[in-house]
Motif scaffolding. Structure first.
Motif, PDB file in Angstrom:
ATOM      1  N   ASN A 511       0.824  -1.200   0.000  1.00 16.08           N
ATOM      2  CA  ASN A 511       0.000   0.000   0.000  1.00 16.08           C
ATOM      3  C   ASN A 511       0.860   1.253   0.000  1.00 16.08           C
ATOM      4  OD1 ASN A 511      -1.812   2.187   1.349  1.00 16.08           O
ATOM      5  ND2 ASN A 511      -3.227   0.514   0.860  1.00 16.08           N
ATOM      6  N   LYS A 512       1.955   1.248   0.756  1.00 18.65           N
ATOM      7  CA  LYS A 512       2.835   2.405   0.810  1.00 18.65           C
ATOM      8  C   LYS A 512       3.678   2.534  -0.457  1.00 18.65           C
ATOM      9  CE  LYS A 512       3.343   3.018   5.782  1.00 18.65           C
ATOM     10  NZ  LYS A 512       3.157   4.474   5.742  1.00 18.65           N
ATOM     11  N   LEU A 513       4.151   1.418  -0.987  1.00 17.18           N
ATOM     12  CA  LEU A 513       4.952   1.481  -2.206  1.00 17.18           C
ATOM     13  C   LEU A 513       4.150   2.023  -3.383  1.00 17.18           C
ATOM     14  CD1 LEU A 513       7.003  -1.840  -2.021  1.00 17.18           C
ATOM     15  CD2 LEU A 513       7.876   0.496  -1.809  1.00 17.18           C
ATOM     16  N   ALA A 514       2.867   1.716  -3.413  1.00 22.22           N
ATOM     17  CA  ALA A 514       2.026   2.276  -4.473  1.00 22.22           C
ATOM     18  C   ALA A 514       2.017   3.798  -4.412  1.00 22.22           C
ATOM     19  CB  ALA A 514       0.599   1.729  -4.350  1.00 22.22           C
ATOM     20  N   ARG A 515       2.057   4.354  -3.201  1.00 24.05           N
ATOM     21  CA  ARG A 515       2.150   5.803  -3.046  1.00 24.05           C
ATOM     22  C   ARG A 515       3.486   6.320  -3.568  1.00 24.05           C
ATOM     23  NH1 ARG A 515      -0.929  10.388  -2.296  1.00 24.05           N
ATOM     24  NH2 ARG A 515       0.258  11.955  -1.151  1.00 24.05           N
ATOM     25  N   ASP A 516       4.569   5.605  -3.277  1.00 20.59           N
ATOM     26  CA  ASP A 516       5.889   6.024  -3.758  1.00 20.59           C
ATOM     27  C   ASP A 516       5.983   5.937  -5.277  1.00 20.59           C
ATOM     28  OD1 ASP A 516       6.958   6.567  -1.224  1.00 20.59           O
ATOM     29  OD2 ASP A 516       7.377   4.449  -0.888  1.00 20.59           O
ATOM     30  N   PHE A 517       5.373   4.924  -5.870  1.00 18.48           N
ATOM     31  CA  PHE A 517       5.391   4.805  -7.328  1.00 18.48           C
ATOM     32  C   PHE A 517       4.682   5.982  -7.989  1.00 18.48           C
ATOM     33  CE2 PHE A 517       5.540  -0.048  -6.687  1.00 18.48           C
ATOM     34  CZ  PHE A 517       6.909   0.014  -6.518  1.00 18.48           C
ATOM     35  N   HIS A 518       3.694   6.542  -7.288  1.00 15.07           N
ATOM     36  CA  HIS A 518       3.026   7.725  -7.820  1.00 15.07           C
ATOM     37  C   HIS A 518       3.904   8.961  -7.663  1.00 15.07           C
ATOM     38  CE1 HIS A 518      -0.303  10.396  -8.880  1.00 15.07           C
ATOM     39  NE2 HIS A 518       0.064  11.147  -7.858  1.00 15.07           N
ATOM     40  N   ASN A 519       4.610   9.069  -6.533  1.00 13.50           N
ATOM     41  CA  ASN A 519       5.466  10.229  -6.306  1.00 13.50           C
ATOM     42  C   ASN A 519       6.697  10.226  -7.207  1.00 13.50           C
ATOM     43  OD1 ASN A 519       3.762  11.194  -4.324  1.00 13.50           O
ATOM     44  ND2 ASN A 519       4.883  10.252  -2.645  1.00 13.50           N
ATOM     45  N   TYR A 520       7.178   9.039  -7.550  1.00 11.08           N
ATOM     46  CA  TYR A 520       8.355   8.909  -8.423  1.00 11.08           C
ATOM     47  C   TYR A 520       7.910   8.198  -9.702  1.00 11.08           C
ATOM     48  CZ  TYR A 520      10.950  10.369  -4.360  1.00 11.08           C
ATOM     49  OH  TYR A 520      11.410  11.096  -3.296  1.00 11.08           O
ATOM     50  N   PRO A 521       7.445   8.954 -10.675  1.00 12.52           N
ATOM     51  CA  PRO A 521       6.728   8.364 -11.816  1.00 12.52           C
ATOM     52  C   PRO A 521       7.580   7.471 -12.696  1.00 12.52           C
ATOM     53  CG  PRO A 521       7.124  10.697 -12.156  1.00 12.52           C
ATOM     54  CD  PRO A 521       7.508  10.422 -10.744  1.00 12.52           C
TER      55      PRO A 521
END
Length: 697
Positions: A511-521
């Protein structure tokens, strides 16, 4: 002189702390930008992947989480962590949660002996409700004791080390409400740590990724280190105060050792201890379908459905109780009802149908990590022991019969139903179904088996979005998976009864990595590409799907080994058929024949219009496989239509597609609601309820 030394040490520690933070942040952000840049280079090299950095939810090449350009202390003199805690404490004040200062804000008038109560909204007034400490001595007395302390250097060293150890482990118990004017002033570190204890629960309401958690963790670590240095300096600069605090601690009873919290306007303002643990809330998005629906202002109803084999299903509803047209939406594999509302008001099929006047029902298949079952002690192997057969012959019948029961009972209050209509099994509403992927295969199985059993299926029209069933035209990856399941199925099934993220920690991490993947496209684009290659080159937004809140640390939809094996059997047999139990005798006991029922041969039993939709970019279920459904239906005389869109597999539910919304709604509107029933319009007249008959439209 003493105060000058205090200010000098204060300034030195503050500048050094912020410099360490800035250097640490810049190095971390340099590494992250390097990783993101290398990922962007990989996407530029890979064919047809450059456009992934553009137009995907507004992604940019530059990360959206940026580090500081200048040292924080040069910009505003306050670290981001302290500012973060300050903002949260202000939010906490507005929500009537209590925050206490370290006592530095207490008025220090020379002539007063007692603490004067401040305004009700200030922190000092709250603290004065819970305590009545006396003020410290005058500055001249403190100066004399300080000079004596410098003369007694060996005693200062002996007492300083134990006090430092005590302050590390018991500092929260010694935080008092008053402050000595000459005492080494408490820095923002103390207030920040206290505020963090009280507002951490509010902080965790904000979803953060792993990188953002790393930033915050580094800042807390640096704050803790400099907090210890600050206390050591305080021991050396004010040894008498340190000795006094130590003696007071050793002589005080337990009741005066803690002053933690009290709430304004309570009858009993006695301080009570409030425990807050940082590991309780892990900043993940755990919203449910109910949260999404109600936050957007729509009505919501949850209906518990129990199947004949004991599984507890959640049938969710956006109710229009007086509507004579209803729609049932059924998700696919690794999905839930969240998929039908995940795009908000404009792009979600569930909201579009409700806005068109439909009573909306959202079905959920069995297969949750929480293992909802009437048998609370059911084992994991027993719970996950099912195939698509159970989805089509247990889950969907139970949910549709519950819909029929609910709608019939509700409409009885609004319409006159005579006995002839009930004997003719006519229903006062029209029910359509919109099904995606595995849901499409299950709804077809449901209709055919109900027709074979000569039972009503309650449906008036079905819309199939990339339905499962035929899979022989697929990529090498799916073929390899097919033979792995068929060859090693008997060995793997007892060991791996279901496919899901196994522990709370790993579900939280995803769940958290999905947020990071959005922040670092660019990094997200590489992960997206890997998912696409593993799943046959499908260009769906797999990274965005991982961020949906139904993949949370508490629960998630899973897939049983039996469903995966069933799909492999269909692919190998090149037929849409029911589950093969492995031997003619086992099949004979279930089906009455040595071979499983070939559902494609019974498409002639489908007696409702069917709209079949395929995606040209779909590599999970290719358009050729969807067209096979359509050809068999057309050859069997079913009223069927076929359409294709430039979609990948998940675009049918998770993407905002106006043309798909328009097409689906146009097909639903082909089913006219019942018009011969008369509704009862309830009015109040002179305090009595009067029923007036009207013809419904």
């Amino acid at each position: 002189m003493h105060k000058m030394i205090q200010r000098l040490v204060d300034n030195f520690l503050a500048v050094t702390k912020e410099s360490v933070k800035t250097i640490t942040y810049e190095w971390l952000n340099i590494i992250l930008r390097l990783i993101n840049g290398v990922s962007a280079m990989l996407l530029a090299i890979l064919p047809d992947k450059t456009n992934m950095l553009e137009g995907i939810h507004g992604w940019e090449l530059r990360p959206s989480f940026r580090g500081p350009r200048l040292p924080r202390w040069m910009e505003n003199g306050v670290s981001s962590f302290n500012q973060f805690v300050h903002e949260l404490s202000m939010d906490s004040d507005s929500a009537s949660s209590v925050d206490y200062s370290s006592g530095d804000d207490v008025d220090d008038d020379d002539d007063d002996d007692d603490i004067s109560p401040a305004s009700p909204s200030s922190q000092s007034s709250r603290f004065s409700r819970a305590s009545s400490y006396k003020k410290r001595r005058k500055n001249w007395a403190h100066l004399i004791f300080s000079i004596c302390g410098w003369l007694l250097l060996p005693a200062r060293l002996i007492l300083g080390i134990p006090f430092y150890l005590y302050s590390i482990f018991f500092s929260r118990g010694l935080k008092g409400p008053s402050s000595t004017p000459g005492r080494f002033q408490t820095s923002q570190v103390h207030a920040g740590r206290k505020a963090l204890d009280h507002v951490v629960q509010r902080a965790t309401d904000r979803r953060r990724g792993v990188i953002e958690d790393l930033h915050l963790g580094m800042e807390i670590f640096i704050e803790t280190i400099f907090d210890g240095i600050h206390k050591i300096a305080a021991c050396f600069l004010s040894p008498v105060d340190s000795l006094r605090a130590l003696l007071k601690w050793t002589s005080a009873d337990d009741s005066s050792a803690y002053v933690v919290t009290a709430t304004v306007a309570e009858d009993d303002p006695t301080p009570t201890e409030r425990k807050t643990r940082l590991n309780n809330s892990l900043n993940t998005d755990a919203r449910t379908c109910q949260d999404v629906i109600t936050e957007l202002g729509y009505p919501y109803e949850a209906i518990r459905v129990v199947t004949d084999d004991g599984y507890v299903l959640l049938l969710e509803r956006i109710p229009r109780r007086d509507s004579r047209k209803a729609v049932y939406l059924q998700h696919g594999v690794f999905d839930s009802s969240m998929g039908w509302v995940s795009n908000g008001v404009v792009g979600s099929p569930a909201f579009a149908a409700f806005d068109q006047g439909y009573d909306v029902f959202l079905g959920n298949f069995r297969g949750l990590v929480s293992r909802e079952h009437v048998n609370k002690n059911i084992s994991s192997r027993e719970y996950w022991s099912y195939s698509i057969n159970e989805n089509g012959t247990e889950d969907i019948p139970a949910m549709i019969e519950k819909i029929h029961q609910v709608k019939t009972s509700e409409l009885k209050f609004l319409s006159e139903l005579d006995t002839t209509e009930e004997t003719n099994t006519e229903q006062p509403y029209k029910l359509c179904a919109i099904c995606h992927s595995l849901g499409g295969a299950a709804i077809l199985m449901y209709i055919i088996t109900r027709r074979v059993e000569q039972k009503p299926h309650r449906l008036s029209r079905i819309i199939l979005l990339s339905p499962a069933g035929f899979h022989h035209d697929s990529t090498f990856a799916f073929t390899a998976l097919e033979y792995s399941l068929l060859w090693f199925g008997p060995i793997l099934q007892p060991l791996v009864p279901g496919f899901y993220i196994p522990t709370r920690f790993f579900r939280m991490l995803v769940n958290k990595l999905a947020r990071d993947f959005h922040n670092y496209p660019a990094v997200g684009g590489v992960v997206q590409t890997l998912f696409g290659y593993l799943l046959g080159g499908d260009s769906s937004n797999w990274v965005g799907v991982l961020g949906l809140p139904h993949y949370n640390m508490n629960d998630m939809p899973g897939v049983s080994f039996g469903i995966a094996l069933h799909l492999a059997q269909m692919k190998h047999a090149r037929k849409f058929r029911m589950f093969d139990y492995g031997s003619p005798s086992a099949n004979m006991r279930v089906y009455g024949s040595p071979e499983p029922l070939d559902l494609g041969e019974y498409y002639g039993l489908i007696d409702v219009p069917v709209d079949v939709v395929a995606g040209r970019k779909d590599r999970v279920i290719r358009p050729s496989m969807v067209r096979k459904h359509y050809r068999l239906m057309r050859d069997a005389g079913v009223e069927a239509s076929y359409n294709e869109f430039e979609y990948a597999h998940l675009d049918f539910t998770f993407s905002h597609r106006e043309e798909l919304m328009g097409y689906v709604m146009s097909r639903l509107l082909l089913v006219a609601p019942n018009t011969k029933h008369k509704s009862l319009r309830l009015k109040k007249k002179d305090g009595e309820v009067v029923a007036k008959q009207e013809t419904s439209s």
